[in-house]
Design a protein around this motif. Structure first.
Motif, short mmCIF file in Angstrom:
data_model
loop_
_atom_site.label_atom_id
_atom_site.label_comp_id
_atom_site.label_asym_id
_atom_site.label_seq_id
_atom_site.Cartn_x
_atom_site.Cartn_y
_atom_site.Cartn_z
N ALA A 1 -0.73 11.76 -5.11
CA ALA A 1 -0.44 10.33 -5.24
C ALA A 1 -0.91 9.53 -4.03
CB ALA A 1 1.06 10.13 -5.42
N TYR A 2 -1.42 8.33 -4.32
CA TYR A 2 -1.83 7.34 -3.32
C TYR A 2 -1.39 5.97 -3.80
CZ TYR A 2 -4.91 10.93 -1.47
OH TYR A 2 -5.39 12.09 -0.93
N VAL A 3 -1.29 5.05 -2.86
CA VAL A 3 -1.04 3.65 -3.18
C VAL A 3 -2.08 2.82 -2.45
CG1 VAL A 3 0.53 1.69 -2.95
CG2 VAL A 3 1.45 3.95 -3.48
N GLY A 4 -2.74 1.94 -3.18
CA GLY A 4 -3.65 0.98 -2.57
C GLY A 4 -2.93 -0.35 -2.52
N LEU A 5 -2.86 -0.96 -1.35
CA LEU A 5 -2.19 -2.25 -1.14
C LEU A 5 -3.23 -3.29 -0.79
CD1 LEU A 5 0.27 -4.13 -0.45
CD2 LEU A 5 0.07 -3.22 1.88
N ASN A 6 -3.23 -4.39 -1.52
CA ASN A 6 -4.04 -5.55 -1.13
C ASN A 6 -3.22 -6.37 -0.16
OD1 ASN A 6 -6.37 -5.03 -2.58
ND2 ASN A 6 -5.63 -6.05 -4.41
N GLY A 7 -3.39 -6.09 1.14
CA GLY A 7 -2.59 -6.73 2.16
C GLY A 7 -3.30 -7.84 2.91
N GLY A 8 -4.56 -8.10 2.57
CA GLY A 8 -5.30 -9.13 3.28
C GLY A 8 -6.09 -8.54 4.44
N PRO A 9 -6.73 -9.40 5.20
CA PRO A 9 -7.68 -8.96 6.21
C PRO A 9 -7.07 -8.56 7.56
CG PRO A 9 -7.68 -11.34 6.10
CD PRO A 9 -6.77 -10.85 5.00
N ALA A 10 -5.75 -8.48 7.67
CA ALA A 10 -5.13 -8.23 8.97
C ALA A 10 -5.45 -6.85 9.54
CB ALA A 10 -3.61 -8.41 8.86
N PHE A 11 -5.59 -5.83 8.68
CA PHE A 11 -5.83 -4.47 9.15
C PHE A 11 -7.04 -3.88 8.46
CE2 PHE A 11 -1.20 -5.10 9.49
CZ PHE A 11 -1.08 -4.98 10.86
N HIS A 12 -7.71 -2.95 9.16
CA HIS A 12 -8.90 -2.30 8.64
C HIS A 12 -8.80 -0.79 8.86
CE1 HIS A 12 -10.84 -6.21 8.23
NE2 HIS A 12 -10.29 -6.50 9.38
N PHE A 13 -9.51 -0.03 8.05
CA PHE A 13 -9.56 1.41 8.23
C PHE A 13 -10.30 1.75 9.51
CE2 PHE A 13 -9.64 1.21 3.43
CZ PHE A 13 -8.35 1.70 3.25
#
Length: 157
Positions: A58-70
Motif C-alpha cells: 500500500a501507498y498513498v499519494g497526496l497532492n499537497g502543493g509545491p511546498a515539498f519535493h522528493f
C-alpha cells in the motif's frame, strides 16, 4: 491493511503518478481517490489523496502543493528477477523526463527516486566471499543501469 504505509507528497500529480505506477507491476491497482472539499487547502473537487497498491504493498499519494519535493534520501527499491525486468523498468521509469543515475538509481518524471536492482546483485554483494563481493561491487559502481552479465563476469574474477 498494512500497519505502516508509505505516503508520497506530490504537487498535483498524485492521481497521474498512481495510474502510471500501477501499470508497471503485477498485483497493482488504484484503491481509492479522495477529493478536497470547500475547506481546502486544494481547490474544491481536486484530488487530495490516491490510495494505491504496487505489487500488493500500500501507498498513498497526496497532492499537497509545491511546498515539498522528493529527494534521493528516500527511494523505492525494486528487486528484479532478470535483465529483461531491469531493462523494462529502467526504460519506463526514465521515460518522459525521468533521469538515470548511478548504480541502478534513477528519478522518474515526478522526481521520485527508484533503485532498479537485480536480485543477483544483492546476492553477490552479500555473500561470504568478500573478494567476489568486492569485485561485483566495483563493477556495479561503474554502471548507471545495472547490467547482470558484467556482474557475473566480475564474480568469476
Amino acid at each position: 491493511m498494512q500497519k505502516i504505509t508509505t505516503s508520497l507528497w506530490f504537487d498535483d500529480q498524485a492521481e497521474e503518478a498512481a495510474a502510471f505506477y500501477t501499470t508497471l507491476f503485477p498485483n497493482s491497482r488504484v484503491l481509492r481517490t479522495t477529493r478536497y472539499g470547500e475547506t481546502g487547502p486544494g481547490p474544491a473537487g481536486s484530488v487530495m489523496t490516491v490510495e494505491f497498491e504496487l505489487a500488493g504493498r500500500a501507498y498513498v499519494g497526496l497532492n499537497g502543493g509545491p511546498a515539498f519535493h522528493f529527494t534521493e534520501a528516500i527511494s523505492l527499491q525494486v528487486a528484479c528477477d532478470d535483465q529483461q525486468e531491469v531493462d523494462r523498468l529502467w526504460a519506463e521509469l526514465t521515460a518522459d523526463g525521468g533521469q538515470p543515475g548511478p548504480c541502478g538509481w534513477l528519478k522518474d518524471r515526478y522526481g521520485l527516486s527508484w533503485q532498479i536492482t537485480p536480485r543477483v546483485l544483492l546476492d553477490l554483494v552479500s555473500g561470504e566471499d568478500r573478494a567476489t563481493a568486492d569485485r561485483v561491487f566495483a563493477a556495479m559502481l561503474r554502471m548507471q543501469k545495472i547490467e547482470i552479465q558484467p556482474l557475473l563476469d566480475a564474480a568469476k574474477g
